[in-house]
Design a protein around this motif. Structure first.
Motif, mmCIF file in Angstrom:
data_model
loop_
_atom_site.group_PDB
_atom_site.id
_atom_site.type_symbol
_atom_site.label_atom_id
_atom_site.label_comp_id
_atom_site.label_asym_id
_atom_site.label_seq_id
_atom_site.Cartn_x
_atom_site.Cartn_y
_atom_site.Cartn_z
ATOM 1 N N ILE A 167 0.826 -1.210 0.000
ATOM 2 C CA ILE A 167 0.000 0.000 0.000
ATOM 3 C C ILE A 167 0.859 1.259 0.000
ATOM 4 O O ILE A 167 0.764 2.092 -0.911
ATOM 5 N N ASN A 168 1.721 1.423 1.018
ATOM 6 C CA ASN A 168 2.470 2.674 1.170
ATOM 7 C C ASN A 168 3.457 2.908 0.036
ATOM 8 O O ASN A 168 3.629 4.048 -0.419
ATOM 9 N N LYS A 169 4.125 1.861 -0.422
ATOM 10 C CA LYS A 169 5.165 2.023 -1.429
ATOM 11 C C LYS A 169 4.653 1.903 -2.861
ATOM 12 O O LYS A 169 5.450 1.954 -3.801
ATOM 13 N N VAL A 170 3.368 1.755 -3.036
ATOM 14 C CA VAL A 170 2.809 1.579 -4.378
ATOM 15 C C VAL A 170 2.505 2.943 -4.987
ATOM 16 O O VAL A 170 1.608 3.652 -4.528
ATOM 17 N N ASN A 171 3.289 3.319 -5.987
ATOM 18 C CA ASN A 171 3.033 4.559 -6.723
ATOM 19 C C ASN A 171 2.401 4.295 -8.081
ATOM 20 O O ASN A 171 1.758 5.181 -8.646
ATOM 21 N N ASP A 172 2.612 3.118 -8.616
ATOM 22 C CA ASP A 172 2.073 2.773 -9.922
ATOM 23 C C ASP A 172 1.475 1.372 -9.846
ATOM 24 O O ASP A 172 2.211 0.381 -9.749
ATOM 25 N N PRO A 173 0.142 1.259 -9.858
ATOM 26 C CA PRO A 173 -0.486 -0.067 -9.777
ATOM 27 C C PRO A 173 -0.095 -0.995 -10.921
ATOM 28 O O PRO A 173 -0.209 -2.216 -10.789
ATOM 29 N N ILE A 174 0.365 -0.423 -12.036
ATOM 30 C CA ILE A 174 0.728 -1.266 -13.176
ATOM 31 C C ILE A 174 1.937 -2.129 -12.840
ATOM 32 O O ILE A 174 2.058 -3.270 -13.288
ATOM 33 N N HIS A 175 2.861 -1.575 -12.045
ATOM 34 C CA HIS A 175 4.065 -2.318 -11.665
ATOM 35 C C HIS A 175 3.962 -2.817 -10.215
ATOM 36 O O HIS A 175 4.939 -2.819 -9.486
ATOM 37 N N PHE A 176 2.783 -3.233 -9.841
ATOM 38 C CA PHE A 176 2.542 -3.723 -8.488
ATOM 39 C C PHE A 176 3.228 -5.070 -8.284
ATOM 40 O O PHE A 176 3.292 -5.913 -9.188
ATOM 41 N N ASN A 177 3.753 -5.281 -7.085
ATOM 42 C CA ASN A 177 4.423 -6.534 -6.738
ATOM 43 C C ASN A 177 3.385 -7.529 -6.209
ATOM 44 O O ASN A 177 2.850 -7.360 -5.115
ATOM 45 N N TYR A 178 3.117 -8.572 -6.983
ATOM 46 C CA TYR A 178 2.094 -9.548 -6.611
ATOM 47 C C TYR A 178 2.667 -10.729 -5.818
ATOM 48 O O TYR A 178 1.927 -11.662 -5.496
ATOM 49 N N ILE A 179 3.952 -10.709 -5.506
ATOM 50 C CA ILE A 179 4.540 -11.794 -4.720
ATOM 51 C C ILE A 179 3.977 -11.732 -3.298
ATOM 52 O O ILE A 179 4.105 -10.710 -2.616
ATOM 53 N N PRO A 180 3.351 -12.801 -2.815
ATOM 54 C CA PRO A 180 2.742 -12.760 -1.471
ATOM 55 C C PRO A 180 3.793 -12.670 -0.375
ATOM 56 O O PRO A 180 4.904 -13.192 -0.500
ATOM 57 N N VAL A 181 3.419 -12.007 0.696
ATOM 58 C CA VAL A 181 4.293 -11.903 1.862
ATOM 59 C C VAL A 181 4.288 -13.232 2.611
ATOM 60 O O VAL A 181 3.243 -13.861 2.782
ATOM 61 N N LYS A 182 5.456 -13.651 3.062
ATOM 62 C CA LYS A 182 5.568 -14.922 3.768
ATOM 63 C C LYS A 182 4.937 -14.821 5.154
ATOM 64 O O LYS A 182 5.386 -14.050 6.002
#
Length: 341
Positions: A116-131
């Motif tokens: 949420i906080n570090k997302v500036n561009d939803p297109i390059h969103f990191n979809y790797i789930p948190v462990k």
């Protein structure tokens, strides 16, 4: 020498062991009582514990005593020790709770920070789930990823629509402009020529908007070269030469003071457009007989290019809107369509 009904007293480290031998056949119960005795001319008070027992047909009484001042001191020591243990236990429990909560909530903070906080561009969103092994945190992570994916698809659809519409509009606009220009060679009356010139001006503005939308679409989709070697000094010089004729309209002067050059890798065309828009605004919104100053301020970590003018300036409310699309701070002016910055 032990005599009948005598008392034997043994002292060691403020403790007294008192043994009284009873040579009669009477029986006594275990009791507590205080006695006073004088040792080396000092009166001491003891608390005595007594116990009667029979040994070889003879009744004995065992008396164990301790000085009352020692008992009081022991009570104070036990109280202090108990309070110390309670305080240490509370601190340890508090620290343990903090460590446990930090460890337990660490995946939650990681999800909030990275998703949420570090997302500036939803297109390059990191979809790797948190462990994490917590079901609720996994559900939260999946929900945020699904939401970002919907936003990403919506943005991509919007960008694709703008690019397609802009491209489709550019062709008929160019055709209309060519036809209008051809009509000017038909020997029309001055009135018709003025109307055609007005139409050409409108088509030029429309073409400029379409080109700007196409450029913005390419920028947002990163469809441009980033490996050009760009010289700030060269670009500023070219822009000043291109806009020199506009200075005459308001009798403006321009002062360029770039004491050193700054070279970087990027897109030379986009940087040229950026400087052109800034200098053009400095000219457009300046006052008559005003001035435009272009200078630089460099340090070991960054290079700043400063473009200032003697115009009316902007309020804080307008400053918050200068990067909004199609936002024109002075709509009464005909030039511009709110896409420059």
């Amino acid at each position: 020498k032990i005599v009948k009904n005598s008392i034997i007293v043994v002292y060691q480290n403020n403790y007294a062991a008192i043994v009284q031998l009873l040579l009669n056949n009477k029986s006594y119960k275990c009791t507590n009582f205080n006695i006073y005795t004088a040792i080396e001319n000092n009166s001491l008070t003891y608390e005595i514990l007594t116990q009667d027992f029979v040994h070889k047909g003879i009744i004995y009484r065992l008396e164990l005593g301790e000085e009352l001042t020692t008992v009081d001191l022991l009570e104070v020591t036990i109280l202090k020790f108990t309070l110390l243990i309670l305080g240490a236990s509370a601190i340890i429990m508090f620290a343990t709770d903090l460590v446990f909560l930090k460890y337990l909530l660490n995946p939650f903070y990681q999800i909030v920070n990275e998703k949420i906080n570090k997302v500036n561009d939803p297109i390059h969103f990191n979809y790797i789930p948190v462990k994490t092994t917590t079901t609720d945190f996994l559900l939260l992570d999946d929900s945020i990823s699904m939401l970002m994916n919907k936003i990403r698809l919506s943005i991509l659809t919007e960008k694709e629509f703008i690019a397609n519409v802009s491209h489709e509009l550019l062709t008929p606009v160019s055709i209309l402009m060519v036809r209008m220009e051809n009509l000017l060679n038909e020997g029309l009356t001055p009135d018709l020529e003025n109307k055609i010139f007005a139409n050409l001006k409108t088509l030029n503005r429309l073409k400029s908007v379409v080109n700007s939308l196409l450029m913005i679409s390419k920028i947002e989709q990163h469809q441009y070269n980033k490996d050009d070697v760009v010289s700030v000094q060269d670009v500023v010089t070219d822009v000043v030469e291109e806009l020199d004729h506009r200075l005459l309209m308001k009798n403006l002067t321009i002062a360029v003071n770039l004491q050193e050059d700054f070279v970087f890798k990027g897109n030379s065309s986009l940087f040229n457009i950026l400087i052109t828009n800034l200098v053009s605004n400095a000219i457009k919104y300046n006052v008559q007989n005003g001035q435009v100053k272009i200078s630089c301020d460099s340090s070991s970590t960054q290079f700043e290019l400063l473009i200032a003018d003697t115009g009316m300036g902007m309020t804080n409310l307008k400053l918050d809107k200068i990067f909004d699309r199609f936002e024109r701070l002075q709509p009464e002016m005909e030039e511009g369509h709110g896409l420059g910055l």
